[in-house]
Design a protein around this motif. Structure first.
Motif, PDB file in Angstrom:
ATOM      1  N   LEU B 207       0.710  -1.376   0.133  1.00 29.03           N
ATOM      2  CA  LEU B 207       0.165  -0.188  -0.064  1.00 29.03           C
ATOM      3  C   LEU B 207       0.833   1.386   0.048  1.00 29.03           C
ATOM      4  O   LEU B 207       0.487   2.424  -0.863  1.00 29.03           O
ATOM      5  N   ARG B 208       1.785   1.208   0.574  1.00 27.17           N
ATOM      6  CA  ARG B 208       2.833   2.512   0.813  1.00 27.17           C
ATOM      7  C   ARG B 208       3.565   2.735  -0.382  1.00 27.17           C
ATOM      8  O   ARG B 208       3.635   4.154  -0.554  1.00 27.17           O
ATOM      9  N   ILE B 243      -1.863  -4.872   2.113  1.00 31.83           N
ATOM     10  CA  ILE B 243      -1.213  -4.477   3.393  1.00 31.83           C
ATOM     11  C   ILE B 243      -0.164  -5.385   3.810  1.00 31.83           C
ATOM     12  O   ILE B 243      -0.563  -6.728   3.814  1.00 31.83           O
ATOM     13  N   PRO B 244       0.895  -5.288   3.918  1.00 30.52           N
ATOM     14  CA  PRO B 244       2.141  -6.260   4.097  1.00 30.52           C
ATOM     15  C   PRO B 244       1.654  -6.969   5.410  1.00 30.52           C
ATOM     16  O   PRO B 244       1.572  -6.017   6.418  1.00 30.52           O
ATOM     17  N   MET B 245       1.482  -8.250   5.808  1.00 28.75           N
ATOM     18  CA  MET B 245       1.035  -8.928   6.821  1.00 28.75           C
ATOM     19  C   MET B 245       2.378 -10.018   7.305  1.00 28.75           C
ATOM     20  O   MET B 245       3.216 -10.192   6.476  1.00 28.75           O
ATOM     21  N   ALA B 246       2.253 -10.155   8.730  1.00 24.92           N
ATOM     22  CA  ALA B 246       2.982 -11.177   9.050  1.00 24.92           C
ATOM     23  C   ALA B 246       2.852 -12.454   8.509  1.00 24.92           C
ATOM     24  O   ALA B 246       1.662 -12.908   7.847  1.00 24.92           O
ATOM     25  N   SER B 251      -5.570 -12.783   6.550  1.00 24.12           N
ATOM     26  CA  SER B 251      -6.401 -11.686   6.258  1.00 24.12           C
ATOM     27  C   SER B 251      -6.870 -10.932   7.498  1.00 24.12           C
ATOM     28  O   SER B 251      -6.861 -11.547   8.602  1.00 24.12           O
ATOM     29  N   LEU B 252      -7.043  -9.680   7.242  1.00 21.77           N
ATOM     30  CA  LEU B 252      -7.854  -8.911   8.393  1.00 21.77           C
ATOM     31  C   LEU B 252      -9.241  -9.009   7.838  1.00 21.77           C
ATOM     32  O   LEU B 252      -9.473  -9.070   6.834  1.00 21.77           O
ATOM     33  N   VAL B 260      -7.050   0.609   7.664  1.00 23.47           N
ATOM     34  CA  VAL B 260      -5.598   0.797   7.588  1.00 23.47           C
ATOM     35  C   VAL B 260      -5.147   1.185   6.344  1.00 23.47           C
ATOM     36  O   VAL B 260      -4.542   2.363   5.972  1.00 23.47           O
ATOM     37  N   GLU B 264      -3.580   5.116   5.414  1.00 19.91           N
ATOM     38  CA  GLU B 264      -2.518   5.440   4.428  1.00 19.91           C
ATOM     39  C   GLU B 264      -2.799   6.262   3.325  1.00 19.91           C
ATOM     40  O   GLU B 264      -2.051   7.289   2.876  1.00 19.91           O
TER      41      GLU B 264
END
Lengths: 274, 274
Positions: B207-208, B243-246, B251-252, B260, B264
């Protein structure tokens, strides 16, 4: 392989620990009066099977138990297979996820074990709602928070609804309770953490300013949705931070605010200086 | 001032539009078969009173109606005052928020009116869960998203539960339905929007990276929690973002992922280049 045991007897005593799930969290006969850990659905049962919690038994319809064949190989626990109808009568309602597993609780780890090696921790005060608590664990897991510390007034993360809402991540993200509040925060500082309170109050700095200067260890304090963090908790923090919000909007849900802050603090949005 | 009307008669016909709230969303007698807009609690009733929806009537216990005195000044609608017991019998359950207001729906605005002047828009596909939908509106309002566009399979934002979960922000954030899917996305492009699909699939960029290069108008596509965005929707977007995830987390919740991403995209986390 787990032993598959077929039963269609609603009164089968071997199914007792799956009985009447709506009251399963109250167990005066067990340590602390708290129930077993209960995982619902294949996704959460899988997380339980990979967790430090010792599985006791499974109960499910044939199709769901079959989906877990790989995970159940090498596991010496009974897996009771029954029909959806019998399962509904045992648990007390129709459970459309079709599979359950029970596990014993484990003693909470010492604070030092969670702090060691961690970079971002979430510290909760007064999060008494099981759904918000579960959602916070799910968000912590997704966004790479290393552990959760429970201050006063928090619900039990292993309550059945928290486990479910967390998608099983309460079984995966290390957590423990802080015994002195807010004095235990000093332990975090001794381990190199900066303690940041998330609060919309005047004087708090935008979250990004903290991230921009802090490629360091951060413990983020999050308060209850109703009242936010206590004065005491905010005073005990090193810095107060906020999520910049649109005018006229007071707050986000605590789990959602946590997600945004975790995203920022774990560096998933990059660093302003980089 | 709204006229205060005291009644303790459960059968009072003037209270009919507050009756049996659990079925209040189904109104075959009204346009589109949909119910009135119903606001519950002082916070949401206040948002309704400041919204474009025309208020019809209020019902509440004396203390709650009194809290709204300022807002009710100059409003020519009936405010029925009754006891908590009568109110519970009328609405069909105990409503601990203690006050309700009804309003007429309004026609959905044309797409062009929402697009004009907007910088960040949320475009939803298949968000059929009223709580997720309400939470998305709450998050959109808090984080400064300018409007919400509903693709196929979305629930009704004015459904009672959505209104409540949104904390009344569905009454404040402009929204409309897209009539052609995904062709209507071209209208957004014609207005200068970059269309970004939020999806964890391989090839999506963090996303960034989008924010870093884009101080521009962005329309963010969000899919249902179960299946995510359709192939069709992703193909129709200009870029896929994630969204970079662990590791090991899939998913969220869709409303949380939205929060989130809104944080951003609306620049609340600052800009990497700044």
């Amino acid at each position: 392989m787990a032993s598959l045991i077929y039963t269609e007897d609603v009164a089968d005593e071997r199914l007792d620990e799956f009985r009447d799930l709506t009251t399963a969290d109250r167990r005066p006969d067990r340590p602390g009066g708290r129930g077993l850990v209960i995982a619902e659905g294949t996704v959460v049962v899988r997380r339980l099977l990979c967790s430090p919690y010792r599985v006791r038994a499974l109960l499910g319809v044939e199709r769901r138990i079959a989906e877990l064949t790989d995970e159940l190989a090498g596991l010496a626990v009974p897996a009771y297979v029954t029909s959806a109808e019998v399962m509904a009568k045992v648990v007390g309602f129709h459970l459309n996820r079709g599979v359950l597993a029970t596990a014993d609780r484990v003693p909470r780890p010492p604070l030092e074990r969670i702090v060691a090696g961690a970079r971002v921790l979430a510290v909760l005060e007064g999060v008494g709602d099981h759904e918000n608590l579960g959602a916070l664990f799910r968000n912590a897991a997704a966004l790479g928070v290393d552990g959760v510390l429970l201050g006063p007034g928090c619900a039990d993360p292993l309550y059945r609804r928290s486990v479910r809402v967390s998608m099983g991540h309460v079984l995966r993200v290390p957590f423990t309770a802080l015994d002195k509040w807010p004095q235990s925060l000093d332990v975090l500082r001794d381990h190199g953490f900066r303690v940041a309170a998330l609060t919309p109050r005047a004087g708090s700095v935008p979250l990004r300013e903290l991230t921009a200067t802090a490629d360091e260890q951060v413990a983020l304090l999050l308060g209850s949705e109703g009242h936010g963090l206590s004065e005491e908790a905010i005073a005990a923090a090193d810095v107060a931070v906020r999520i910049p919000m649109a005018e006229g909007v007071d707050s986000l849900n605590v789990a959602t605010a946590g997600a945004v802050a975790f995203y920022e603090l774990t560096g998933r949005g990059g660093r302003a200086g980089s």
